[in-house]
Scaffold this motif. Structure first.
Motif, PDB file in Angstrom:
ATOM      1  N   LYS A 207       0.834  -1.206   0.000  1.00  0.00           N
ATOM      2  CA  LYS A 207       0.000   0.000   0.000  1.00  0.00           C
ATOM      3  C   LYS A 207       0.867   1.255   0.000  1.00  0.00           C
ATOM      4  CE  LYS A 207      -3.796   2.202   2.559  1.00  0.00           C
ATOM      5  NZ  LYS A 207      -4.660   2.104   3.765  1.00  0.00           N
ATOM      6  N   LEU A 208       1.988   1.226   0.725  1.00  0.00           N
ATOM      7  CA  LEU A 208       2.887   2.384   0.777  1.00  0.00           C
ATOM      8  C   LEU A 208       3.585   2.630  -0.555  1.00  0.00           C
ATOM      9  CD1 LEU A 208       4.660   1.948   4.256  1.00  0.00           C
ATOM     10  CD2 LEU A 208       2.862   3.573   3.649  1.00  0.00           C
ATOM     11  N   THR A 209       3.892   1.558  -1.275  1.00  0.00           N
ATOM     12  CA  THR A 209       4.646   1.698  -2.526  1.00  0.00           C
ATOM     13  C   THR A 209       3.756   1.818  -3.750  1.00  0.00           C
ATOM     14  OG1 THR A 209       4.796  -0.720  -2.685  1.00  0.00           O
ATOM     15  CG2 THR A 209       6.617   0.420  -1.606  1.00  0.00           C
ATOM     16  N   PHE A 210       2.443   1.621  -3.585  1.00  0.00           N
ATOM     17  CA  PHE A 210       1.481   1.719  -4.688  1.00  0.00           C
ATOM     18  C   PHE A 210       1.867   0.823  -5.866  1.00  0.00           C
ATOM     19  CE2 PHE A 210       1.578   5.857  -2.559  1.00  0.00           C
ATOM     20  CZ  PHE A 210       0.264   5.961  -2.144  1.00  0.00           C
ATOM     21  N   GLY A 211       2.447  -0.345  -5.566  1.00  0.00           N
ATOM     22  CA  GLY A 211       2.885  -1.226  -6.648  1.00  0.00           C
ATOM     23  C   GLY A 211       2.402  -2.641  -6.458  1.00  0.00           C
ATOM     24  N   GLN A 212       2.518  -3.403  -7.548  1.00  0.00           N
ATOM     25  CA  GLN A 212       2.142  -4.812  -7.494  1.00  0.00           C
ATOM     26  C   GLN A 212       3.297  -5.608  -6.882  1.00  0.00           C
ATOM     27  OE1 GLN A 212       1.169  -6.479 -11.279  1.00  0.00           O
ATOM     28  NE2 GLN A 212       0.635  -8.487 -10.465  1.00  0.00           N
ATOM     29  N   ILE A 213       2.974  -6.590  -6.085  1.00  0.00           N
ATOM     30  CA  ILE A 213       4.007  -7.417  -5.450  1.00  0.00           C
ATOM     31  C   ILE A 213       4.593  -8.353  -6.497  1.00  0.00           C
ATOM     32  CG2 ILE A 213       4.480  -9.110  -3.653  1.00  0.00           C
ATOM     33  CD1 ILE A 213       2.102  -7.953  -2.107  1.00  0.00           C
ATOM     34  N   SER A 214       5.905  -8.263  -6.686  1.00  0.00           N
ATOM     35  CA  SER A 214       6.556  -9.045  -7.746  1.00  0.00           C
ATOM     36  C   SER A 214       7.727  -9.883  -7.230  1.00  0.00           C
ATOM     37  CB  SER A 214       7.061  -8.111  -8.851  1.00  0.00           C
ATOM     38  OG  SER A 214       7.959  -7.160  -8.327  1.00  0.00           O
ATOM     39  N   SER A 215       8.021  -9.807  -5.956  1.00  0.00           N
ATOM     40  CA  SER A 215       9.148 -10.567  -5.394  1.00  0.00           C
ATOM     41  C   SER A 215       8.653 -11.509  -4.313  1.00  0.00           C
ATOM     42  CB  SER A 215      10.192  -9.600  -4.825  1.00  0.00           C
ATOM     43  OG  SER A 215      11.273 -10.313  -4.272  1.00  0.00           O
ATOM     44  N   PHE A 216       9.119 -12.764  -4.372  1.00  0.00           N
ATOM     45  CA  PHE A 216       8.665 -13.787  -3.426  1.00  0.00           C
ATOM     46  C   PHE A 216       9.854 -14.639  -2.979  1.00  0.00           C
ATOM     47  CE2 PHE A 216       5.268 -12.688  -6.282  1.00  0.00           C
ATOM     48  CZ  PHE A 216       4.140 -12.597  -5.478  1.00  0.00           C
ATOM     49  N   THR A 217       9.788 -15.083  -1.744  1.00  0.00           N
ATOM     50  CA  THR A 217      10.816 -15.977  -1.208  1.00  0.00           C
ATOM     51  C   THR A 217      10.166 -17.264  -0.739  1.00  0.00           C
ATOM     52  OG1 THR A 217      12.160 -14.103  -0.461  1.00  0.00           O
ATOM     53  CG2 THR A 217      12.651 -16.255   0.498  1.00  0.00           C
ATOM     54  N   PHE A 218      10.546 -18.364  -1.373  1.00  0.00           N
ATOM     55  CA  PHE A 218      10.064 -19.691  -0.983  1.00  0.00           C
ATOM     56  C   PHE A 218      11.144 -20.380  -0.156  1.00  0.00           C
ATOM     57  CE2 PHE A 218       7.375 -18.910  -4.620  1.00  0.00           C
ATOM     58  CZ  PHE A 218       6.191 -19.600  -4.370  1.00  0.00           C
ATOM     59  N   ALA A 219      10.721 -21.218   0.760  1.00  0.00           N
ATOM     60  CA  ALA A 219      11.651 -22.080   1.501  1.00  0.00           C
ATOM     61  C   ALA A 219      11.215 -23.523   1.320  1.00  0.00           C
ATOM     62  CB  ALA A 219      11.673 -21.721   2.980  1.00  0.00           C
ATOM     63  N   THR A 220      12.165 -24.388   1.018  1.00  0.00           N
ATOM     64  CA  THR A 220      11.853 -25.810   0.884  1.00  0.00           C
ATOM     65  C   THR A 220      12.105 -26.516   2.221  1.00  0.00           C
ATOM     66  OG1 THR A 220      14.112 -26.321   0.165  1.00  0.00           O
ATOM     67  CG2 THR A 220      12.493 -25.788  -1.541  1.00  0.00           C
ATOM     68  N   ARG A 221      11.540 -27.692   2.351  1.00  0.00           N
ATOM     69  CA  ARG A 221      11.711 -28.439   3.603  1.00  0.00           C
ATOM     70  C   ARG A 221      13.117 -29.001   3.747  1.00  0.00           C
ATOM     71  NH1 ARG A 221       7.440 -28.934   6.616  1.00  0.00           N
ATOM     72  NH2 ARG A 221       5.382 -28.423   5.757  1.00  0.00           N
ATOM     73  N   ASP A 222      13.831 -29.112   2.634  1.00  0.00           N
ATOM     74  CA  ASP A 222      15.212 -29.588   2.664  1.00  0.00           C
ATOM     75  C   ASP A 222      15.907 -29.119   1.384  1.00  0.00           C
ATOM     76  OD1 ASP A 222      17.315 -32.049   2.020  1.00  0.00           O
ATOM     77  OD2 ASP A 222      17.130 -31.582   4.154  1.00  0.00           O
ATOM     78  N   VAL A 223      17.219 -28.908   1.480  1.00  0.00           N
ATOM     79  CA  VAL A 223      17.982 -28.442   0.316  1.00  0.00           C
ATOM     80  C   VAL A 223      17.835 -29.401  -0.862  1.00  0.00           C
ATOM     81  CG1 VAL A 223      20.307 -27.945  -0.526  1.00  0.00           C
ATOM     82  CG2 VAL A 223      19.633 -27.205   1.763  1.00  0.00           C
TER      83      VAL A 223
END
Length: 392
Positions: A207-223
């Protein structure tokens, strides 16, 4: 002649001409020390960089969606659906929104221009493996209500609030946020460090940046599941965009592996360059041993006339060359280890020599001495006793 006697004669010969022995060993000393120093420093730098990446989480995948030129889009709900459908692979998901601006506390004079402000989800600490020093982290309720709450690093907590900021307020781009928690110290709590940070709900940050969210961080259960997770995300995004140029997926483990491979190649190149000194040292040993054979021709003739066999003469000179090289290797190892430790401390890395580097350097130094001492030894063994006794 036995090995023990041959070693005694070798040490006696070295002790009889200390300066010449030292100059003979100098090439080996420099070569071995160079290998120890370079390998230790490169391993220290590699360990330092690897540690930095591992702190970021090797089981994490960073997804950036550009979508430029495409009429199709992927929103937060789409990726959360992917996450919830594959909870056997994914451990967590957090949209990430970077907020550009300033952080202010109290009066306008308390401004923190270098502080990073990031919008994240309630799973962010689990994904990154972070812990809290006090208070709580962002909750799901904060995300739903777009609450103006913040979790700060120890730099702001210590600098402004004396280490106890929970319940206090800060302003981000003029918007007041209530501090609900403090992150555990990650670095050295200085300006611009990992502790100079503020986390807020990603919904509020969007809301502060007035932009669409385009970055995501996923974590896997194991490498080990990183590749499978990458394939799942890639398949989902490609199904939408039909073009891989509209998104990028970065596997932290692949980055670490690539970095280690690159530094490994650099180490081999540097060791190869340092190995030239060992080669020069070996040639020096061969040269001095040839001179020694010439100087001791009469001695060789006397020993042969008294019954010494070719293998005895050969053994004596090979062991003498190997002993010279081995002593040079030991001195080089000690010198190189001391220099590596001092340089490592000077630049702030752990550059203690590894056992493998020490053993390899010593083994190579002995091999070079024996290899380059073989030709002079062979020449000495082939001398005719009569001709040797006549030599003046």
């Amino acid at each position: 002649m036995g090995f023990t006697q041959a070693f005694k004669l070798a040490f006696k010969s070295l002790a009889g001409s200390k300066m010449r022995a030292f100059l003979t060993m100098l090439g080996i000393i420099i070569g071995v020390a160079s290998v120890i120093i370079l390998v230790s420093l490169m391993q220290g730098m590699t360990g330092e960089v690897t540690s930095m990446f591992e702190d970021m989480g090797t089981n994490t995948l960073s997804v950036m969606i550009t979508g430029r030129g495409s009429s199709r889009t992927v929103d937060v709900d789409d990726l959360y659906d992917l996450y919830e459908e594959n909870t056997d692979v994914f451990l967590g998901l957090s949209p990430t929104v970077s907020v550009n601006g300033t952080v202010k506390t109290g009066t306008d004079s308390d401004s923190f221009d270098s502080t990073s402000v990031t919008g994240v989800s309630e799973q962010y600490t689990e994904i990154k493996g972070y812990t809290l020093a006090s208070g709580r982290f962002i909750s799901y309720a904060d995300l739903e209500s777009r609450g103006k709450v913040a979790v700060v690093g120890t730099y702001i907590a210590d600098t402004v609030f004396g280490g106890d900021p929970v319940g206090e307020s800060i302003k981000i781009n003029g918007n007041a946020f209530t501090i609900v928690g403090v992150m555990e110290e990650q670095g050295d709590s200085t300006e611009g460090s990992a502790d100079d940070c503020v986390y807020i709900p990603y919904t509020t940050a969007s809301k502060l940046t007035f932009g669409q969210i385009s970055s995501f961080t996923f974590a896997t259960r194991d490498v080990s599941l990183n590749t499978q997770a990458t394939d799942l995300i890639d398949a989902a995004l490609y199904a939408v965009f039909q073009n891989e140029n509209y998104y990028t997926i970065s596997d932290m483990q692949e980055i670490v592996d690539s970095m280690e491979e690159m530094t490994g190649m650099m180490t081999m190149v540097l060791v190869g360059i340092a190995g030239i000194s060992l080669l020069v040292g070996g040639i020096g040993i061969m040269n001095i041993m040839l001179v020694s054979v010439t100087e001791r021709t009469r001695e060789i003739g006397i020993r042969k006339s008294l019954g010494a066999k070719r293998r005895d003469i050969m053994r004596q000179f090979v062991i003498e060359a190997g002993t010279t090289s081995a002593l040079g290797g030991l001195i080089g190892i000690v010198f190189g280890a001391l220099v590596a430790v001092v340089l490592g401390r000077a630049i702030g890395i752990d550059a203690d020599p590894s056992v493998s580097a020490v053993l390899l350097s010593f083994g190579v130094s002995v091999f070079i001495g024996v290899f380059f001492g073989f030709m002079p030894a062979s020449k000495a063994a082939k001398l005719n006793p009569i001709d040797a006794l006549r030599y003046d």
